[in-house]
Design a protein around this motif. Structure first.
Motif, short mmCIF file in Angstrom:
data_model
loop_
_atom_site.label_atom_id
_atom_site.label_comp_id
_atom_site.label_asym_id
_atom_site.label_seq_id
_atom_site.Cartn_x
_atom_site.Cartn_y
_atom_site.Cartn_z
N VAL A 1 0.85 -1.19 0.00
CA VAL A 1 0.00 0.00 0.00
C VAL A 1 0.88 1.24 0.00
CG1 VAL A 1 -1.90 1.21 1.13
CG2 VAL A 1 -1.69 -1.26 1.37
N ARG A 2 0.47 2.23 -0.79
CA ARG A 2 1.13 3.54 -0.75
C ARG A 2 0.07 4.57 -0.37
NH1 ARG A 2 2.72 3.79 -5.70
NH2 ARG A 2 4.82 2.94 -5.35
N CYS A 3 0.30 5.27 0.75
CA CYS A 3 -0.68 6.24 1.25
C CYS A 3 -0.06 7.63 1.28
CB CYS A 3 -1.16 5.84 2.64
SG CYS A 3 -2.47 6.90 3.30
N VAL B 1 -5.79 8.27 8.92
CA VAL B 1 -6.28 6.93 8.58
C VAL B 1 -7.33 7.04 7.48
CG1 VAL B 1 -7.43 4.86 9.43
CG2 VAL B 1 -5.83 6.10 10.91
N ARG B 2 -7.17 6.19 6.44
CA ARG B 2 -8.11 6.17 5.33
C ARG B 2 -8.97 4.91 5.42
NH1 ARG B 2 -8.45 11.02 3.37
NH2 ARG B 2 -9.42 10.09 1.50
N THR B 3 -10.27 5.07 5.17
CA THR B 3 -11.20 3.95 5.19
C THR B 3 -11.63 3.63 3.76
OG1 THR B 3 -12.01 4.61 7.37
CG2 THR B 3 -13.35 3.04 6.12
N LEU B 4 -11.34 2.42 3.30
CA LEU B 4 -11.68 1.99 1.95
C LEU B 4 -12.79 0.95 2.02
CD1 LEU B 4 -8.03 1.46 0.62
CD2 LEU B 4 -9.36 3.57 0.67
N HIS B 5 -13.62 0.92 0.98
CA HIS B 5 -14.74 -0.02 0.97
C HIS B 5 -14.59 -1.01 -0.18
CE1 HIS B 5 -18.70 -1.45 2.04
NE2 HIS B 5 -19.07 -1.38 0.76
N VAL C 1 -4.82 6.87 -1.65
CA VAL C 1 -4.27 5.52 -1.48
C VAL C 1 -4.03 4.88 -2.84
CG1 VAL C 1 -4.62 3.23 -0.48
CG2 VAL C 1 -5.46 5.26 0.72
N GLU C 2 -2.84 4.26 -2.99
CA GLU C 2 -2.50 3.53 -4.20
C GLU C 2 -2.10 2.11 -3.84
OE1 GLU C 2 0.31 5.44 -6.84
OE2 GLU C 2 -0.07 7.37 -5.87
N ALA D 1 -3.35 2.96 7.28
CA ALA D 1 -2.64 4.02 8.02
C ALA D 1 -1.16 3.96 7.69
CB ALA D 1 -2.85 3.86 9.53
N THR D 2 -0.47 5.04 7.98
CA THR D 2 0.98 5.10 7.77
C THR D 2 1.69 4.88 9.09
OG1 THR D 2 0.94 7.51 8.05
CG2 THR D 2 0.80 6.66 5.80
N GLY D 3 2.93 4.41 9.01
CA GLY D 3 3.70 4.16 10.21
C GLY D 3 5.08 3.67 9.88
#
Length: 357
Positions: free
Chosen positions: A84-86, A91-95, A115-116, A140-142
């Protein structure tokens, strides 16, 4: 002395694999740099990962999903390894909505501008005919790795399941040390780094990030020890100028004809390095050693007249010494009474010494 003469060679480069060589390095620095870069690459490169998932009709990870080949634990493992690339710090929520029969992949996730997914064919699960799947995926990123038993985030709904979050895009790092020859020296190190990533970042970008992290830690140490208001660069320049002034006779107690009395060379000063680091010819280096000149600081304290008094050291060797010193912005003390003539340059050292006599 050698830290600004490195050559960085990118031997191979793909989105997920890179092979980079750094040379020449002083003996031992191949392991020092290779090990530190490897540790930082594996532990401290920032990235993004799936941190939680909410599956419609699922309350805990020890259950199954109707019509889905994988159980919930297998589903969480598959989501864990999705690259994942954010581009957002939040925090992003994808469906995801899917109907069987089909193999559910990352391409089935609704697009998000922040998000990619470098690998759109990354596998999630297999859905049978007549069944559907609905879930929310939290990205999320971290940095590094966050285990599944970490404290639960406040933004997650009660029926969301946390996953092991593997933020690091670097999957594997290997380094190799080989001997490198430069001029008359054969004891340099050549460091080769091999980096494998998940495609989210290129190996070159990962090495740049790791180098900046190490640089930040070392700079903070230097700035703290140098005192407030003095940057690390200012301290280095000040020490180098003081050493150079001392080598050129600017310090009190310096005597050009008696070596370096009154001149204290720092352990890492360029003047404390042996003359062999100048990569002179064997003849010129042997002449200097025969004349009692073993360190670069001792060499720059001599005048051209002093060096010409050394047995078998003529003007051709003197010219070579001056050219090598000039590469490091160093010069001999004083000047010779007669300049080097073009005719003299065609003679070897023995003929030149006979001519002078």
């Amino acid at each position: 002395m050698e830290h600004d003469r490195h050559e960085i060679i990118v031997q191979e480069s793909t989105p997920s694999y890179g092979k980079i060589t750094v040379e020449p390095l002083e003996r031992g620095y191949g392991v020092t740099l290779g090990n530190s870069l490897r540790r930082v690459l594996l532990s401290s490169i920032s990235g993004a990962a799936v941190v939680a998932v909410r599956v419609e009709g699922v309350l805990h990870e020890f259950s199954t999903i109707p019509g889905v080949k994988e159980d919930v634990i297998e589903l969480l493992v598959n989501l864990k390894h999705i690259p994942v690339r954010c581009h957002s710090t939040s925090v992003r929520t994808l469906h995801l909505e899917a109907k069987g029969p089909k193999a559910v992949t990352v391409s089935d996730i609704d697009p998000d501008s922040e998000v990619e997914f470098p690998d759109p064919e990354a596998y999630i699960c297999t859905l049978e005919e007549g069944h559907s799947l609905s879930m929310d995926i939290y990205v999320a990123t971290g940095t590094g790795y966050a285990p599944i038993d970490r404290p639960r985030a406040s933004y997650l709904p009660v029926d969301a399941l946390q996953t092991d979050a593997l933020f690091s895009p670097v999957q594997r790092v290997k380094y190799d040390i080989q001997d490198k020859r430069m001029g008359q020296r054969t004891d340099y190190d050549s460091l080769t780094l091999e980096i494998w990533t998940n495609g989210v970042v290129t190996p070159e970008s990962a090495v740049i990030q790791a180098s900046r992290i190490l640089k930040g830690y070392y700079s903070s140490i230097v700035d703290s020890l140098a005192g407030p208001g003095t940057s690390a660069l200012d301290e280095i320049i000040k020490n180098d100028e003081a050493s150079r002034a001392a080598a050129m006779g600017g310090n009190k107690g310096f005597d050009a004809h008696s070596g370096l009395s009154g001149f204290q060379m720092g352990e890492n000063s360029i003047y404390s390095r042996p003359v062999r680091d100048l990569e002179l010819s064997v003849r010129s280096e042997n002449c200097l050693l025969r004349g009692g000149v073993h360190m670069i600081g001792e060499l720059v304290s001599r005048t051209r007249d002093d060096l010409l008094k050394i047995r078998n050291l003529g003007k051709i060797s003197l010219k070579e010494i001056e050219e090598k010193l000039a590469k490091f912005d160093l010069h001999l003390s004083g000047d010779i009474s007669t300049p080097l003539d073009d005719d003299d340059e065609d003679l070897d050292d023995n003929e030149q010494n006979l001519k002078e006599e």
